[in-house]
Scaffold this active site. Structure first.
Site, short mmCIF file in Angstrom:
data_model
loop_
_atom_site.label_atom_id
_atom_site.label_comp_id
_atom_site.label_asym_id
_atom_site.label_seq_id
_atom_site.Cartn_x
_atom_site.Cartn_y
_atom_site.Cartn_z
N LEU A 61 0.85 -1.22 0.15
CA LEU A 61 -0.03 0.08 0.01
C LEU A 61 0.63 1.21 0.02
CD1 LEU A 61 -2.69 -1.00 2.48
CD2 LEU A 61 -2.65 -1.17 0.14
N HIS A 126 -5.77 -0.87 23.40
CA HIS A 126 -6.40 -2.42 23.06
C HIS A 126 -7.76 -2.55 23.87
CE1 HIS A 126 -3.38 -4.34 20.71
NE2 HIS A 126 -2.50 -4.24 21.36
N ASP A 156 -13.74 -5.35 21.54
CA ASP A 156 -13.25 -5.47 19.85
C ASP A 156 -14.46 -6.00 19.29
OD1 ASP A 156 -10.64 -5.02 20.51
OD2 ASP A 156 -9.68 -6.76 20.50
#
Length: 345
Positions: A61, A126, A156
Protein backbone atom coordinates in the site's frame (compact mmCIF):
# COMPACT_ATOMS: atom_id res chain seq x y z
CA UNK A 1 -29.57 -21.40 -0.48
CA UNK A 2 -29.25 -17.76 -1.50
CA UNK A 3 -27.17 -15.78 0.96
CA UNK A 4 -28.24 -12.23 1.88
CA UNK A 5 -24.97 -10.52 0.90
CA UNK A 6 -23.97 -12.66 -2.06
CA UNK A 7 -23.90 -9.65 -4.40
CA UNK A 8 -21.89 -7.45 -2.00
CA UNK A 9 -18.17 -6.91 -2.56
CA UNK A 10 -15.98 -5.79 0.34
CA UNK A 11 -12.31 -4.79 0.34
CA UNK A 12 -10.57 -5.27 3.69
CA UNK A 13 -7.23 -3.55 4.17
CA UNK A 14 -6.21 -5.82 7.03
CA UNK A 15 -5.62 -5.39 10.73
CA UNK A 16 -6.07 -7.36 13.92
CA UNK A 17 -9.01 -8.22 16.14
CA UNK A 18 -12.19 -6.33 15.30
CA UNK A 19 -11.44 -5.78 11.61
CA UNK A 20 -10.94 -9.46 10.78
CA UNK A 21 -13.96 -10.46 12.85
CA UNK A 22 -16.17 -7.98 11.00
CA UNK A 23 -14.84 -9.28 7.67
CA UNK A 24 -15.59 -12.84 8.78
CA UNK A 25 -19.18 -11.95 9.71
CA UNK A 26 -19.72 -10.38 6.30
CA UNK A 27 -18.15 -13.35 4.50
CA UNK A 28 -20.32 -15.72 6.56
CA UNK A 29 -23.36 -13.85 5.22
CA UNK A 30 -22.17 -14.39 1.67
CA UNK A 31 -20.24 -11.21 0.91
CA UNK A 32 -17.27 -11.49 -1.42
CA UNK A 33 -14.43 -10.21 0.79
CA UNK A 34 -10.96 -9.48 -0.58
CA UNK A 35 -8.34 -9.10 2.15
CA UNK A 36 -5.27 -7.05 1.25
CA UNK A 37 -2.05 -8.61 2.54
CA UNK A 38 1.26 -6.78 2.86
CA UNK A 39 4.21 -8.35 1.01
CA UNK A 40 5.91 -9.07 4.34
CA UNK A 41 2.87 -11.00 5.55
CA UNK A 42 0.21 -10.52 8.21
CA UNK A 43 0.35 -10.39 11.99
CA UNK A 44 1.53 -13.45 13.90
CA UNK A 45 -1.75 -13.46 15.86
CA UNK A 46 -3.66 -16.63 14.83
CA UNK A 47 -6.66 -15.36 12.89
CA UNK A 48 -7.27 -18.40 10.69
CA UNK A 49 -10.94 -18.70 11.66
CA UNK A 50 -11.49 -14.95 11.26
CA UNK A 51 -10.10 -15.14 7.72
CA UNK A 52 -12.47 -17.86 6.54
CA UNK A 53 -14.35 -17.38 3.30
CA UNK A 54 -12.12 -14.53 2.09
CA UNK A 55 -9.90 -14.04 -0.95
CA UNK A 56 -6.48 -12.44 -0.58
CA UNK A 57 -4.50 -9.97 -2.62
CA UNK A 58 -0.86 -9.11 -1.92
CA UNK A 59 -0.27 -5.38 -2.34
CA UNK A 60 2.24 -2.89 -0.99
CA UNK A 61 0.00 0.00 0.00
CA UNK A 62 3.02 2.31 0.29
CA UNK A 63 3.77 1.94 -3.40
CA UNK A 64 1.94 3.61 -6.30
CA UNK A 65 1.31 0.20 -7.79
CA UNK A 66 -0.28 -1.15 -4.62
CA UNK A 67 -2.43 1.94 -4.21
CA UNK A 68 -3.58 1.63 -7.83
CA UNK A 69 -4.49 -2.03 -7.26
CA UNK A 70 -6.72 -1.14 -4.33
CA UNK A 71 -8.40 1.80 -6.06
CA UNK A 72 -9.17 -0.43 -9.03
CA UNK A 73 -10.84 -2.92 -6.68
CA UNK A 74 -12.84 -0.13 -5.08
CA UNK A 75 -14.33 0.91 -8.41
CA UNK A 76 -16.39 -2.28 -8.33
CA UNK A 77 -16.76 -2.71 -4.55
CA UNK A 78 -19.63 -1.86 -2.23
CA UNK A 79 -17.62 -1.30 0.93
CA UNK A 80 -14.12 -0.87 2.28
CA UNK A 81 -12.90 -1.68 5.81
CA UNK A 82 -9.72 -0.09 7.14
CA UNK A 83 -8.29 -0.29 10.65
CA UNK A 84 -5.39 2.16 10.58
CA UNK A 85 -4.78 4.95 13.06
CA UNK A 86 -6.41 8.24 12.04
CA UNK A 87 -4.66 9.87 9.10
CA UNK A 88 -2.75 6.80 7.90
CA UNK A 89 -5.17 5.91 5.09
CA UNK A 90 -5.08 9.51 3.89
CA UNK A 91 -1.27 9.50 3.81
CA UNK A 92 -1.40 6.29 1.75
CA UNK A 93 -3.72 7.97 -0.76
CA UNK A 94 -6.54 5.64 0.26
CA UNK A 95 -8.61 7.93 2.48
CA UNK A 96 -12.32 8.58 2.04
CA UNK A 97 -11.82 11.32 -0.57
CA UNK A 98 -9.59 9.05 -2.67
CA UNK A 99 -11.95 6.11 -2.34
CA UNK A 100 -15.07 8.11 -3.14
CA UNK A 101 -13.36 9.61 -6.17
CA UNK A 102 -13.05 6.05 -7.45
CA UNK A 103 -16.53 5.02 -6.32
CA UNK A 104 -18.98 7.66 -5.01
CA UNK A 105 -21.38 5.01 -3.68
CA UNK A 106 -18.80 3.26 -1.49
CA UNK A 107 -19.45 2.60 2.21
CA UNK A 108 -16.05 3.58 3.65
CA UNK A 109 -15.81 1.89 7.06
CA UNK A 110 -13.16 2.88 9.60
CA UNK A 111 -12.39 0.63 12.59
CA UNK A 112 -10.46 2.24 15.44
CA UNK A 113 -10.35 2.04 19.21
CA UNK A 114 -10.69 5.71 20.11
CA UNK A 115 -12.35 7.10 16.97
CA UNK A 116 -11.16 9.56 14.35
CA UNK A 117 -11.00 12.51 16.76
CA UNK A 118 -10.67 13.35 20.44
CA UNK A 119 -7.64 13.61 22.76
CA UNK A 120 -6.87 9.87 22.59
CA UNK A 121 -7.48 9.37 18.87
CA UNK A 122 -3.80 9.07 17.93
CA UNK A 123 -2.69 6.96 20.91
CA UNK A 124 -2.32 3.19 21.08
CA UNK A 125 -4.75 1.01 22.96
CA UNK A 126 -6.43 -2.36 23.12
CA UNK A 127 -9.80 -3.77 24.14
CA UNK A 128 -9.10 -3.46 27.87
CA UNK A 129 -8.28 0.25 27.50
CA UNK A 130 -11.35 1.11 25.45
CA UNK A 131 -13.84 -0.68 27.71
CA UNK A 132 -12.13 0.76 30.80
CA UNK A 133 -12.60 4.35 29.63
CA UNK A 134 -16.13 3.68 28.29
CA UNK A 135 -17.36 2.72 31.78
CA UNK A 136 -17.93 -0.94 30.89
CA UNK A 137 -15.01 -2.63 32.69
CA UNK A 138 -15.44 -1.22 36.20
CA UNK A 139 -18.73 -3.07 36.89
CA UNK A 140 -17.20 -6.47 35.99
CA UNK A 141 -15.20 -7.59 39.02
CA UNK A 142 -13.66 -10.74 40.41
CA UNK A 143 -13.98 -12.06 43.95
CA UNK A 144 -11.36 -9.62 45.25
CA UNK A 145 -13.13 -6.64 43.70
CA UNK A 146 -10.60 -6.13 40.90
CA UNK A 147 -12.19 -5.50 37.48
CA UNK A 148 -11.73 -8.48 35.15
CA UNK A 149 -11.57 -8.03 31.35
CA UNK A 150 -14.22 -10.21 29.64
CA UNK A 151 -11.59 -11.52 27.19
CA UNK A 152 -12.13 -9.18 24.20
CA UNK A 153 -15.79 -9.93 23.57
CA UNK A 154 -17.23 -6.63 24.80
CA UNK A 155 -14.83 -4.17 23.21
CA UNK A 156 -13.18 -5.53 20.08
CA UNK A 157 -16.04 -7.70 18.88
CA UNK A 158 -19.17 -6.36 20.59
CA UNK A 159 -18.47 -2.62 20.62
CA UNK A 160 -16.21 -2.75 17.57
CA UNK A 161 -16.85 -5.41 14.93
CA UNK A 162 -20.60 -5.68 15.26
CA UNK A 163 -21.11 -1.92 15.20
CA UNK A 164 -18.91 -1.71 12.12
CA UNK A 165 -21.00 -4.41 10.43
CA UNK A 166 -24.21 -2.59 11.37
CA UNK A 167 -22.82 0.69 10.04
CA UNK A 168 -21.62 -0.96 6.84
CA UNK A 169 -25.04 -2.49 6.19
CA UNK A 170 -26.67 0.87 6.85
CA UNK A 171 -24.25 2.46 4.39
CA UNK A 172 -25.15 -0.14 1.76
CA UNK A 173 -28.85 0.59 2.16
CA UNK A 174 -28.21 4.32 1.83
CA UNK A 175 -26.08 3.83 -1.29
CA UNK A 176 -28.67 1.63 -2.95
CA UNK A 177 -31.47 4.09 -2.32
CA UNK A 178 -29.59 7.33 -2.99
CA UNK A 179 -26.46 6.40 -4.95
CA UNK A 180 -24.36 8.23 -2.34
CA UNK A 181 -21.67 6.62 -0.24
CA UNK A 182 -20.72 7.46 3.34
CA UNK A 183 -17.98 7.17 5.93
CA UNK A 184 -18.66 4.89 8.89
CA UNK A 185 -16.60 5.91 11.94
CA UNK A 186 -16.81 2.74 14.06
CA UNK A 187 -14.92 3.39 17.30
CA UNK A 188 -14.74 0.67 19.93
CA UNK A 189 -15.10 3.21 22.73
CA UNK A 190 -18.34 4.49 21.12
CA UNK A 191 -19.83 1.04 20.58
CA UNK A 192 -18.90 -0.17 24.04
CA UNK A 193 -20.49 2.90 25.62
CA UNK A 194 -23.59 2.22 23.52
CA UNK A 195 -23.74 -1.31 24.96
CA UNK A 196 -24.06 0.15 28.47
CA UNK A 197 -27.43 1.76 27.66
CA UNK A 198 -29.45 -0.47 29.98
CA UNK A 199 -26.94 -0.10 32.81
CA UNK A 200 -27.41 3.67 32.63
CA UNK A 201 -31.18 3.20 32.52
CA UNK A 202 -30.88 1.42 35.87
CA UNK A 203 -28.66 4.21 37.19
CA UNK A 204 -31.02 6.94 36.08
CA UNK A 205 -33.88 5.16 37.83
CA UNK A 206 -31.86 4.84 41.04
CA UNK A 207 -31.71 1.07 40.67
CA UNK A 208 -27.95 0.57 40.34
CA UNK A 209 -25.84 0.54 43.48
CA UNK A 210 -22.24 -0.33 44.37
CA UNK A 211 -20.51 -2.94 42.25
CA UNK A 212 -21.52 -6.51 43.08
CA UNK A 213 -24.83 -5.53 44.68
CA UNK A 214 -27.06 -5.31 41.63
CA UNK A 215 -29.42 -7.49 39.62
CA UNK A 216 -27.05 -8.29 36.75
CA UNK A 217 -23.56 -8.07 38.27
CA UNK A 218 -23.67 -11.05 40.62
CA UNK A 219 -25.32 -9.25 43.50
CA UNK A 220 -28.68 -11.02 43.11
CA UNK A 221 -28.55 -14.63 44.38
CA UNK A 222 -30.79 -15.69 41.50
CA UNK A 223 -28.46 -14.22 38.84
CA UNK A 224 -24.95 -15.47 39.51
CA UNK A 225 -22.66 -18.49 39.27
CA UNK A 226 -22.26 -21.20 41.92
CA UNK A 227 -19.54 -23.79 42.39
CA UNK A 228 -20.43 -27.47 42.34
CA UNK A 229 -19.01 -30.45 44.25
CA UNK A 230 -16.46 -31.12 41.49
CA UNK A 231 -15.29 -27.45 41.54
CA UNK A 232 -17.13 -26.66 38.35
CA UNK A 233 -19.96 -24.15 37.99
CA UNK A 234 -23.67 -23.67 37.34
CA UNK A 235 -25.13 -20.40 36.04
CA UNK A 236 -28.42 -19.24 37.56
CA UNK A 237 -30.66 -16.67 35.83
CA UNK A 238 -34.08 -17.03 37.46
CA UNK A 239 -35.13 -13.38 37.26
CA UNK A 240 -38.91 -13.79 36.88
CA UNK A 241 -40.92 -14.89 39.94
CA UNK A 242 -42.29 -18.05 38.30
CA UNK A 243 -38.78 -19.16 37.35
CA UNK A 244 -37.47 -18.29 40.81
CA UNK A 245 -40.18 -20.45 42.36
CA UNK A 246 -39.03 -23.39 40.24
CA UNK A 247 -35.43 -22.73 41.27
CA UNK A 248 -36.31 -22.87 44.96
CA UNK A 249 -38.32 -26.04 44.42
CA UNK A 250 -35.56 -27.81 42.48
CA UNK A 251 -33.00 -26.84 45.14
CA UNK A 252 -35.27 -28.03 47.93
CA UNK A 253 -35.27 -24.56 49.48
CA UNK A 254 -38.91 -23.51 49.14
CA UNK A 255 -39.63 -24.00 52.83
CA UNK A 256 -36.33 -22.47 54.00
CA UNK A 257 -36.36 -19.40 51.75
CA UNK A 258 -39.94 -19.08 50.53
CA UNK A 259 -40.79 -16.41 53.08
CA UNK A 260 -38.08 -14.06 51.80
CA UNK A 261 -39.31 -11.77 49.00
CA UNK A 262 -37.19 -12.42 45.91
CA UNK A 263 -36.17 -8.79 45.39
CA UNK A 264 -35.63 -7.82 49.04
CA UNK A 265 -31.92 -7.06 48.91
CA UNK A 266 -31.48 -7.24 52.67
CA UNK A 267 -32.09 -11.00 52.44
CA UNK A 268 -29.79 -11.60 49.47
CA UNK A 269 -26.70 -12.57 51.54
CA UNK A 270 -28.69 -15.29 53.33
CA UNK A 271 -30.17 -16.57 50.07
CA UNK A 272 -26.79 -16.59 48.33
CA UNK A 273 -25.27 -18.61 51.16
CA UNK A 274 -28.10 -21.16 51.02
CA UNK A 275 -27.80 -21.51 47.25
CA UNK A 276 -24.02 -21.93 47.50
CA UNK A 277 -24.41 -24.58 50.20
CA UNK A 278 -26.83 -26.66 48.14
CA UNK A 279 -25.01 -26.34 44.80
CA UNK A 280 -21.84 -27.59 46.50
CA UNK A 281 -23.51 -30.94 47.29
CA UNK A 282 -23.61 -32.29 43.71
CA UNK A 283 -21.39 -32.36 40.63
CA UNK A 284 -22.04 -30.21 37.62
CA UNK A 285 -23.23 -33.20 35.61
CA UNK A 286 -25.68 -34.16 38.35
CA UNK A 287 -27.08 -30.64 38.53
CA UNK A 288 -27.36 -30.45 34.73
CA UNK A 289 -29.47 -33.62 34.74
CA UNK A 290 -31.49 -32.37 37.71
CA UNK A 291 -32.45 -29.10 36.00
CA UNK A 292 -32.85 -30.54 32.50
CA UNK A 293 -36.18 -29.56 30.95
CA UNK A 294 -37.11 -27.12 33.72
CA UNK A 295 -37.79 -23.38 33.54
CA UNK A 296 -35.59 -22.66 36.54
CA UNK A 297 -33.06 -20.97 34.22
CA UNK A 298 -30.07 -22.97 35.43
CA UNK A 299 -27.33 -24.01 33.01
CA UNK A 300 -23.93 -25.62 33.28
CA UNK A 301 -20.93 -23.38 32.63
CA UNK A 302 -19.29 -25.03 29.62
CA UNK A 303 -15.57 -24.65 28.97
CA UNK A 304 -14.42 -23.80 25.41
CA UNK A 305 -12.76 -27.22 25.15
CA UNK A 306 -16.08 -28.96 25.85
CA UNK A 307 -18.55 -27.16 23.59
CA UNK A 308 -18.68 -29.99 21.04
CA UNK A 309 -20.03 -32.32 23.73
CA UNK A 310 -22.99 -30.20 24.79
CA UNK A 311 -26.18 -31.80 23.42
CA UNK A 312 -27.93 -28.54 22.49
CA UNK A 313 -24.90 -27.09 20.73
CA UNK A 314 -24.34 -30.39 18.95
CA UNK A 315 -27.99 -30.70 17.86
CA UNK A 316 -27.92 -27.22 16.29
CA UNK A 317 -24.41 -27.52 14.89
CA UNK A 318 -23.33 -24.38 16.73
CA UNK A 319 -19.70 -25.51 16.43
CA UNK A 320 -18.10 -27.45 13.58
CA UNK A 321 -14.72 -28.82 12.57
CA UNK A 322 -12.61 -26.01 11.14
CA UNK A 323 -10.64 -28.51 9.08
CA UNK A 324 -11.95 -32.09 8.82
CA UNK A 325 -8.38 -33.30 8.31
CA UNK A 326 -7.22 -31.85 11.64
CA UNK A 327 -8.95 -33.51 14.63
CA UNK A 328 -9.74 -31.18 17.50
CA UNK A 329 -9.66 -27.97 15.46
CA UNK A 330 -13.16 -26.52 15.46
CA UNK A 331 -14.85 -23.19 14.98
CA UNK A 332 -18.19 -21.52 15.63
CA UNK A 333 -20.56 -21.88 12.70
CA UNK A 334 -21.83 -18.72 10.97
CA UNK A 335 -24.56 -16.76 12.74
CA UNK A 336 -27.28 -15.67 12.41
CA UNK A 337 -29.00 -18.25 10.25
CA UNK A 338 -31.05 -17.21 7.26
CA UNK A 339 -34.06 -19.40 6.49
CA UNK A 340 -36.09 -18.84 3.33
CA UNK A 341 -39.65 -17.63 3.85
CA UNK A 342 -42.32 -20.25 3.27
CA UNK A 343 -43.43 -20.29 -0.33
CA UNK A 344 -47.04 -19.37 -0.98
CA UNK A 345 -49.25 -22.12 -2.39
Amino acid sequence: MQTPLQDVRVVFLGGIGPGPFAAMVLADMGAHVTRIIRPEGDSDIPHDILYRGQDTLVADLKSPEGRAQVLELLEHADALIEGFRPGVAERLGLGPADAHAANPALAYCRMTGWGQDGPLAHTAGHDINYIAVAGALEPIAGADGTPVPPINFMGDFGGGSMYLVAGLLGGLLQARSTGRGCVVDAAIVDGTAHLTAMLHSFRNAGQWGPRGSNLLDGGAPFYRVYQTADTRYMAVGAIEPQFYAQLLERLGLTEELGAYPQYAQKHWPVVRAAFARVFATRTQEQWARHFAGSDACVSEVVAPAEVLDHPHLAARGVYRLADPSVPGHYEPAPAPRFIPAAQAD
